[in-house]
Design a protein around this motif. Structure first.
Motif, mmCIF file in Angstrom:
data_model
loop_
_atom_site.group_PDB
_atom_site.id
_atom_site.type_symbol
_atom_site.label_atom_id
_atom_site.label_comp_id
_atom_site.label_asym_id
_atom_site.label_seq_id
_atom_site.Cartn_x
_atom_site.Cartn_y
_atom_site.Cartn_z
ATOM 1 N N PHE A 1 0.831 -1.204 0.000
ATOM 2 C CA PHE A 1 0.000 0.000 0.000
ATOM 3 C C PHE A 1 0.867 1.256 0.000
ATOM 4 O O PHE A 1 0.639 2.189 -0.780
ATOM 5 C CB PHE A 1 -0.920 -0.012 1.225
ATOM 6 C CG PHE A 1 -1.908 1.120 1.251
ATOM 7 C CD1 PHE A 1 -3.169 0.978 0.680
ATOM 8 C CD2 PHE A 1 -1.595 2.335 1.842
ATOM 9 C CE1 PHE A 1 -4.085 2.021 0.696
ATOM 10 C CE2 PHE A 1 -2.502 3.379 1.861
ATOM 11 C CZ PHE A 1 -3.753 3.219 1.289
ATOM 12 N N ALA A 2 1.878 1.297 0.891
ATOM 13 C CA ALA A 2 2.741 2.477 0.967
ATOM 14 C C ALA A 2 3.518 2.668 -0.329
ATOM 15 O O ALA A 2 3.707 3.800 -0.804
ATOM 16 C CB ALA A 2 3.696 2.351 2.150
ATOM 17 N N THR A 3 3.979 1.573 -0.917
ATOM 18 C CA THR A 3 4.698 1.661 -2.186
ATOM 19 C C THR A 3 3.782 2.165 -3.288
ATOM 20 O O THR A 3 4.182 2.981 -4.125
ATOM 21 C CB THR A 3 5.279 0.282 -2.564
ATOM 22 O OG1 THR A 3 6.092 -0.194 -1.486
ATOM 23 C CG2 THR A 3 6.124 0.365 -3.820
ATOM 24 N N ALA A 4 2.552 1.676 -3.299
ATOM 25 C CA ALA A 4 1.589 2.129 -4.306
ATOM 26 C C ALA A 4 1.319 3.621 -4.171
ATOM 27 O O ALA A 4 1.206 4.342 -5.167
ATOM 28 C CB ALA A 4 0.287 1.334 -4.183
ATOM 29 N N LEU A 5 1.226 4.106 -2.940
ATOM 30 C CA LEU A 5 0.987 5.531 -2.733
ATOM 31 C C LEU A 5 2.158 6.349 -3.272
ATOM 32 O O LEU A 5 1.976 7.387 -3.913
ATOM 33 C CB LEU A 5 0.767 5.810 -1.247
ATOM 34 C CG LEU A 5 0.373 7.233 -0.868
ATOM 35 C CD1 LEU A 5 -0.903 7.659 -1.572
ATOM 36 C CD2 LEU A 5 0.216 7.352 0.650
ATOM 37 N N TYR A 6 3.381 5.877 -3.033
ATOM 38 C CA TYR A 6 4.568 6.540 -3.591
ATOM 39 C C TYR A 6 4.513 6.542 -5.114
ATOM 40 O O TYR A 6 4.711 7.580 -5.762
ATOM 41 C CB TYR A 6 5.818 5.824 -3.085
ATOM 42 C CG TYR A 6 7.094 6.177 -3.817
ATOM 43 C CD1 TYR A 6 7.619 7.467 -3.740
ATOM 44 C CD2 TYR A 6 7.775 5.236 -4.576
ATOM 45 C CE1 TYR A 6 8.800 7.800 -4.404
ATOM 46 C CE2 TYR A 6 8.950 5.554 -5.236
ATOM 47 C CZ TYR A 6 9.458 6.835 -5.155
ATOM 48 O OH TYR A 6 10.610 7.157 -5.813
ATOM 49 N N HIS A 7 4.231 5.385 -5.720
ATOM 50 C CA HIS A 7 4.160 5.306 -7.181
ATOM 51 C C HIS A 7 3.116 6.262 -7.748
ATOM 52 O O HIS A 7 3.296 6.817 -8.836
ATOM 53 C CB HIS A 7 3.798 3.887 -7.609
ATOM 54 C CG HIS A 7 4.907 2.896 -7.441
ATOM 55 N ND1 HIS A 7 4.698 1.531 -7.506
ATOM 56 C CD2 HIS A 7 6.227 3.064 -7.212
ATOM 57 C CE1 HIS A 7 5.847 0.908 -7.331
ATOM 58 N NE2 HIS A 7 6.797 1.819 -7.141
ATOM 59 N N SER A 8 2.020 6.423 -7.022
ATOM 60 C CA SER A 8 0.911 7.216 -7.559
ATOM 61 C C SER A 8 1.243 8.699 -7.655
ATOM 62 O O SER A 8 0.533 9.441 -8.341
ATOM 63 C CB SER A 8 -0.334 7.022 -6.687
ATOM 64 O OG SER A 8 -0.201 7.705 -5.450
ATOM 65 N N LEU B 1 -7.248 10.558 -7.411
ATOM 66 C CA LEU B 1 -6.443 10.511 -6.191
ATOM 67 C C LEU B 1 -5.655 11.804 -6.026
ATOM 68 O O LEU B 1 -5.583 12.364 -4.922
ATOM 69 C CB LEU B 1 -5.503 9.307 -6.226
ATOM 70 C CG LEU B 1 -4.665 9.065 -4.972
ATOM 71 C CD1 LEU B 1 -5.549 8.803 -3.759
ATOM 72 C CD2 LEU B 1 -3.695 7.907 -5.180
ATOM 73 N N LEU B 2 -5.062 12.293 -7.109
ATOM 74 C CA LEU B 2 -4.330 13.550 -7.060
ATOM 75 C C LEU B 2 -5.243 14.689 -6.637
ATOM 76 O O LEU B 2 -4.869 15.546 -5.831
ATOM 77 C CB LEU B 2 -3.713 13.844 -8.427
ATOM 78 C CG LEU B 2 -2.808 15.065 -8.535
ATOM 79 C CD1 LEU B 2 -1.491 14.802 -7.822
ATOM 80 C CD2 LEU B 2 -2.545 15.422 -9.994
ATOM 81 N N THR B 3 -6.458 14.715 -7.164
ATOM 82 C CA THR B 3 -7.408 15.771 -6.817
ATOM 83 C C THR B 3 -7.743 15.747 -5.334
ATOM 84 O O THR B 3 -7.964 16.798 -4.720
ATOM 85 C CB THR B 3 -8.684 15.623 -7.656
ATOM 86 O OG1 THR B 3 -8.339 15.645 -9.048
ATOM 87 C CG2 THR B 3 -9.667 16.740 -7.371
#
Length: 704
Positions: free
Chosen positions: A277-284, A321-323
């Motif tokens: 999850f944390a890695t995915a948040l970084y990638h996003s 997600l960015l928004t």
């Protein structure tokens, strides 16, 4: 704006060992992990790229210049947001950090009489066939006192760098074709071709004691060397700072990442799942790249997003997600896209640090309209919405849109869905701005989605498709899902097609190995099955069940995907990350939410964690569960086959929620969503469906 990475020339980012591959298991270019230096500006997790970036290679050397381009084994790698370190087989320890518009390299050398730091301005692209990027024009200058600079025009874009190395006693000079130009202070090249290119750049050299560190600082700009120098000074030598810049820049970047990565937090779940999850948040949050006040194409200041690759990758999951977690940057992206449309004539599907018509138009049409419609519905500030509407309407008539306007259908047939949906999104903005006549006309044309479907099969009509087939594209979440399901025979027929697509009650599918042959691949495609979350066309398909009153099926498919398709090791992603689009899918799915881009709408599902919280400006939206069962962990420390969990009931801010959806405003205002879970499907979500254009809306949970 800036990224940096160890460079081998491998596919797809320039890092690693693998060659280009689109089917089966990838083939290795190299038997070892290696690097010929460290390049800047990488694409992050995109697909069939060829010559994306990897410019300005910096190489620490203890060999003669003839060895430039040789690759040395990498060992002892360390990577974290904003920092990378590794040791080359030559004994040089290499550390790199980046700021907004700078990169700082720190090299720890062994004892040597003539160590070197070499800047190769001619490097670009990948080491695969047709992957090299060659400068069109270039110049380089040695300014003395540790300063040098240069500009290379890559794919029509001028990229400038100003470099500074502080090592008393070292010499600096220019080089060409791996030969030093002693005493020369300037190189100029025009009309470079692949056949005439000889490498060139700048070089520093001098003696080192064992363990001596050498720091080289690089400032970048798309608006010339002078602005590159100012960028370097602003971040590396701010007022009151005198000395090495590495730790200063690294700490500033670390703080920014800590802030951003803290905006979504989860509790519960296994350690492996929390790591993913944390890695995915970084990638996003790596792409798009913003180069504020740096556009080389128009003179005005303001945000410039040069690395949108592509809207097809990111519009469904990453931009919502960015928004939510970085609304200022979302606004900046919209301003940049509107400016591109104003200057160049169309909203791009992809927008790279490159000049030309390579805008990925074959992938899709008019996708910017979805994020603009969502942003307007959410009231994103400081945008001229009337000016945005002008460009939204004009863009609908360009490229495939012209045929859609005339005939109501275009091929590839998926573009019919894109354009119909973009008309709907634009109509919502027009109606909110009181342009009723325009809104009515756009909504009428948005019904053209019907022309794309075959009522006999409930699927799209035969056509050409980009990276998929008609099954992949047939379960898009449209603005009128009620009518779309009715057109295909109703709920049961729609669910039956979805079940077939996801392989319910079907035998297992064996994945192709290395170098799969044509018959093997054709047999696989003929199954018309969900290939996994390895591409964009069908990443929202699991949530299509919601519209047929079967959220229990969504729960089963999403739970299986989260468990079996993602992991912590090599191969931990089911496909390329597509600029964070796939990782953003993981974030939303884990929170038990899915954004329906363009409709300011989120679908609710069983969360994967006991609790999740999203920080939106000064507010917080919390998703909490009761009855959550933790994923079993085996002796190997990995997740093991969790039982699916189904939603039994939902409350939003203490009020019962019978519908399977909430508004985007419910999330952005902050609040509390409580999801009660159980081991068996329930009646929740079977009666009230998510809204459709032809169905009366459910009473909003949002305060009036």
């Amino acid at each position: 704006m800036v990224s940096a990475c160890a460079y081998s020339g491998a596919y797809p980012t320039g890092y690693g060992r693998y060659s280009k591959n689109t089917e089966g298991r990838p083939l290795k270019m190299f038997d070892r992990l290696q690097a010929s230096g460290f390049t800047h500006f990488q694409q992050s997790g995109t697909g069939a790229i060829r010559k994306y970036y990897n410019y300005i290679r910096v190489t620490p050397m203890v060999q003669q210049l003839d060895a430039l381009g040789q690759a040395w084994p990498l060992r002892d790698e360390v990577a974290e947001p904003g920092y990378y370190a590794a040791t080359l087989d030559t004994g040089v320890r290499c550390e790199i950090t980046v700021g907004e518009k700078v990169a700082v390299h720190r090299y720890t050398f062994p004892e040597h009489t003539n160590a070197r730091v070499v800047i190769d301005l001619s490097c670009g692209g990948l080491g695969i066939e047709l992957g090299r990027t060659v400068p069109l024009r270039a110049h380089a200058e040695s300014l003395g006192n540790g300063h040098c600079q240069g500009t290379v025009v890559m794919e029509g874009v001028p990229l400038s760098v100003h470099a500074d190395l502080d090592s008393p006693g070292w010499r600096q000079m220019l080089w060409y074709d791996r030969r030093l130009i002693d005493g020369g202070t300037r190189l100029d090249f025009d009309s470079i071709r692949h056949t005439t290119l000889r490498p060139f750049g700048m070089l520093y050299m001098g003696p080192t004691a064992a363990g001596q560190t050498v720091e080289i600082r690089l400032g970048f700009s798309l608006r010339g060397c002078e602005q590159a120098r100012r960028n370097l000074e602003r971040e590396c030598t701010p007022a009151g700072h005198d000395g090495p810049a590495f730790d200063l820049v690294r700490e500033a970047t670390r703080k920014r990442w800590v802030d951003h990565l803290g905006r979504v937090q989860v509790e519960g779940g296994s350690p492996a799942r929390r790591t993913v999850f944390a890695t995915a948040l970084y990638h996003s949050m790596i792409k798009p790249c913003f180069a504020d006040d740096e556009s080389p194409f128009w003179p005005n200041s303001g945000p410039f997003a040069f690395d949108v690759c592509t809207m097809w990758d990111i519009y469904k999951t990453q931009l919502p997600l960015l928004t939510a977690i970085a609304p200022r940057r979302a606004r900046d992206l919209l301003e940049s896209l509107i400016r591109v449309c104003e200057e160049e004539g169309n909203f791009p599907i992809g927008y790279r640090m490159a000049r030309g018509a390579d805008r990925f138009f074959r992938q899709a049409s008019a996708l910017a309209h979805t994020v603009i419609a969502d942003a307007h519905a959410l009231g994103l500030p400081d945008l001229d919405w009337n000016w945005a509407l002008v460009h939204m309407v004009d863009d609908l008539r360009r490229m495939y849109g012209e045929d859609f306007f005339e005939h109501g259908v275009v091929h590839p047939i998926s573009h019919t869905l894109d354009l119909a949906y973009a008309h709907y999104c634009t109509a919502q903005v027009a109606r909110a701005l009181n342009d009723v006549h325009l809104a009515d006309d756009l909504e009428r044309r948005s019904a053209g989605w019907r022309n794309a479907f075959d009522p006999q099969t409930g699927l799209l009509r035969d056509s050409e498709f980009y990276e998929g087939g008609k099954w992949n594209y047939s379960f898009r979440l449209l603005h009128d899902m009620a009518a779309r399901i009715a057109l295909g025979g109703g709920d049961e027929a729609f669910v039956a097609n979805l079940d077939k697509f996801f392989g319910f009650d079907a035998p297992p599918v064996f994945q192709p190995g290395r170098r799969p042959q044509g018959p093997e691949m054709r047999a696989g495609y003929a199954l018309n099955r969900f290939e996994g979350l390895n591409n964009e066309p069908d990443m929202e398909a699991p949530w299509a069940y919601h519209y047929a009153g079967r959220p229990d099926r969504t729960a089963e498919v999403v739970s299986s995907a989260l468990t079996w398709m993602f992991g912590t090791g090599a191969g931990g992603l089911p496909g390329n990350d597509d600029s964070g689009g796939l990782s953003s899918w993981y974030i939303w799915a884990s929170l038990g939410l899915f954004p329906v881009a363009g409709q300011n709408l989120f679908l609710v599902n069983a969360p994967a964690f006991a609790r999740g919280a999203v920080k939106i400006n000064d507010r917080e939206f919390v998703v909490e569960t009761s009855g959550h069962i933790e994923t079993p962990i085996g002796a190997d420390g990995l997740d093991h086959d969790p039982p699916p969990q189904y939603v039994q009931s939902v409350t939003l801010n203490g009020r019962e929620l019978d519908a399977t959806h909430i508004g985007g405003g419910d999330i952005h205002r902050g609040g509390h969503l409580h999801v009660k879970l159980g081991p068996q499907p329930s009646s929740w979500g079977r009666r009230i469906r998510p809204p459709s254009a032809s169905a009366p809306p459910v009473t909003s949970m949002e305060p009036q």
